[in-house]
Scaffold this active site. Structure first.
Site, PDB file in Angstrom:
ATOM      1  CB  CYS A 111      95.858  74.250  23.276  1.00 43.89           C
ATOM      2  SG  CYS A 111      96.361  73.793  24.928  1.00 43.89           S
ATOM      3  CB  CYS A 112      94.009  76.589  26.838  1.00 37.58           C
ATOM      4  SG  CYS A 112      93.578  74.843  26.964  1.00 37.58           S
ATOM      5  CB  CYS A 194      91.174  70.734  21.586  1.00 35.46           C
ATOM      6  SG  CYS A 194      90.116  72.105  22.106  1.00 35.46           S
ATOM      7  CB  CYS A 197      95.665  69.366  23.658  1.00 35.04           C
ATOM      8  SG  CYS A 197      95.981  70.984  22.936  1.00 35.04           S
ATOM      9  CB  CYS A 216      91.661  74.959  29.689  1.00 37.07           C
ATOM     10  SG  CYS A 216      89.956  75.145  30.253  1.00 37.07           S
TER      11      CYS A 216
END
Length: 225
Positions: A111-112, A194, A197, A216
């Site tokens: 993620c991120c 999101c 997560c 992030c």
């Protein structure tokens, strides 16, 4: 609204939250106008920010661009709140696409991505001022946030009008003005990112549950003025 919100209290002396919000936003509008951006994630902070921004700019939503970063894996509730914001406030939210269909985000280990940071850089290209929902109360990485800071790496001014606001301040304002807010806040999600997560949790601890991650990558260390 979740009645438990009324039990949250702030502590210690601090800047008057109402004055800090109005005056900081007014400075951003007067100094930068259309060269300022409010980055919107449709959380409780943006409920209050957007409402006050329209008031200090006398309803001229075009004075400041309102932008969201769409990772492609937002909660359905976030998408619903997005629509409610546009309807309630009468604004159009610009979209920067940070989805990665070739590498779908599946959790904190995926993620991120660079796509999200790249979307922010596109948003801030040619911008002089950036308005955020950062609050000191959100966690140790934000405890020193000032109302106005200088982001030297990007060469822009960063405005944190809610830096001195508590959760109780936010919920009081949302209740008083009957503002739309993200429904996941009522399910224990203090900070909402999101879907793969984010889990319920206080502060930002639910954003990347089970990891040491608290940011992030969008916010870099600013210059304190």
């Amino acid at each position: 609204m979740n009645p438990a919100r009324s039990d949250i209290s702030g502590s210690g002396p601090r800047v008057d939250p109402q004055l800090s919000l109005s005056e900081t936003l007014r400075q951003a509008v007067e100094r930068h106008g259309g060269r300022a951006v409010l980055l919107c994630s449709f959380q409780k902070e943006e409920s209050v920010l957007l409402d006050e921004l329209l008031r200090v700019s006398e309803g001229g939503s075009a004075a400041v661009r309102i932008v969201t970063i769409d990772t492609g894996v937002l909660f359905e509730e976030t998408l619903q709140t997005w629509r409610r914001f546009e309807e309630h406030f009468g604004v159009r939210v610009e979209v920067q696409d940070a989805s990665a269909p070739d590498r779908p985000w599946s959790g904190p280990d995926r993620c991120c991505s660079a796509a999200k940071v790249a979307a922010l850089e596109r948003t801030l290209a040619g911008v002089d001022g950036w308005i955020t929902g950062i609050r000191r109360e959100q966690g140790p990485t934000r405890a020193g946030a000032e109302l106005i800071e200088r982001d030297e790496r990007r060469g822009i001014w960063k405005y944190n009008p809610l830096a001195h606001w508590s959760d109780r301040d936010l919920w009081r304002r949302i209740s008083e003005r009957q503002l739309p807010y993200h429904p996941l806040h009522d399910q224990g999600y203090e900070s909402i990112g999101c879907a793969p997560c984010t889990q319920p949790g206080s502060g930002r601890e639910g954003r990347w549950a089970g990891t040491d991650k608290t940011e992030c990558g969008l916010h870099v260390e600013p210059v304190r003025l």
